[in-house]
Design an enzyme around this catalytic site. Sequence first.
Site, PDB file in Angstrom:
ATOM      1  N   PRO A  22       0.822  -1.213   0.000  1.00  0.00           N
ATOM      2  CG  PRO A  22      -0.249  -1.237   2.066  1.00  0.00           C
ATOM      3  CD  PRO A  22       0.641  -2.019   1.200  1.00  0.00           C
ATOM      4  CB  CYS A  24      -0.460   7.560   0.666  1.00  0.00           C
ATOM      5  SG  CYS A  24      -1.078   6.840   2.207  1.00  0.00           S
ATOM      6  CB  ALA A  56      -2.995   4.144   4.473  1.00  0.00           C
ATOM      7  CE1 TYR A 181       1.045   7.908   9.396  1.00  0.00           C
ATOM      8  CE2 TYR A 181       1.438   5.769   8.391  1.00  0.00           C
ATOM      9  CZ  TYR A 181       1.558   7.149   8.362  1.00  0.00           C
ATOM     10  OH  TYR A 181       2.187   7.768   7.317  1.00  0.00           O
ATOM     11  NE  ARG A 323      10.520   5.426  -1.679  1.00  0.00           N
ATOM     12  CZ  ARG A 323      10.194   5.205  -0.411  1.00  0.00           C
ATOM     13  NH1 ARG A 323      10.169   3.958   0.057  1.00  0.00           N
ATOM     14  NH2 ARG A 323       9.893   6.204   0.398  1.00  0.00           N
TER      15      ARG A 323
END
Length: 353
Positions: A22, A24, A56, A181, A323
């Site tokens: 995942p 963003c 996310a 988080y 990436r």
Amino acid sequence: MSLFSPLALRSVTLRNRIGMSPMCQYSAVDGRVGDWHLVHYASRAVGGVGLVIVEASGVEARGRISPADVGIWDDGQVEPLARVVRLVVENGAAAGIQLAHAGRKASVRVPWDQGGTPLPPADGGWVPVAPSALPFADGHATPEALSEAGIAEVVGSFAAGARRALAAGFQVVEIHAAHGYLLHEFLSPLSNRRNDRYGGSLENRTRIVREVVEAVRREWPDRLPLLLRVSCTDWTDGGWDLPQTIELVRQVKPLGVDLIDCSSGGNVATAKVPAGPGYQVPFAESIRRDAAIATAAVGMITSPAQAETVVRTGQADMVLLARELLRDPSFPLRAARELSQEGPWPRQYLRAR
């Protein structure tokens, strides 16, 4: 076991052991995905990954990292996500989504706008929440410490997010408990200074994760797999570390977690992370061995031979690429060719093999 062996997780069988981590995109409007997301995710399915995990997705509006994050707190966000699911599945990959809450790292600008700096309420931001009223770093807002009633609301929001994920057609759900988080903030004694049943001892600091797993599992069918992303260390003395992670995994495995996505860091702004090729793979290997659970390895895995070695030697059950899949959406097809494996080529591309 090899990179191109199928991987069965409950009733879902991935066509290979390469997944899209995942990431963003900071391109949603009111939490809703758009055309960018359709192209972004579908192209990786066309490129041959076995699993696509949508970025996310905030289970609460205040749980977004930025105002441009994807959300899953509102029923109106379901159908746009369902369009992503349909495209991903039609092109051969399993569709997953990460349920997330940014905690004290919420309410920042998108990365290309002033480098992701804090976004105050006067400019469209909001007051973040956390286990304790400790800002992430200098210049960041001091979060509001959650009450026990507030914690219960967050747990309920994760459950509601799982219910919406099912309605959208997702086959895999991942709970985000990493990267500094909210859930990670509860786990680490560096960010959790509570003196109630959610703070202090390891049993107390891990409580919210257990409650979220149980709540999500009540909404998420037994036939479908549940993943948990963890930061295996804070890279800081006195913080969250690998032995505590292994104990957490032993706690949540019997609650219905099927695979651990093994990352690290993100909770301490000044941490010195010894990043390098495959630097997080040993975490996946240790958890797989010591907690007897499937794991995914992440972090600077960039070549087919490197990914194949991770899986073939049993360091992890699969690799999740980030990436590298931005740089090369067809990494699995290239890997199949380099490793002399039968790749998941779309019939429209067969002439390019």
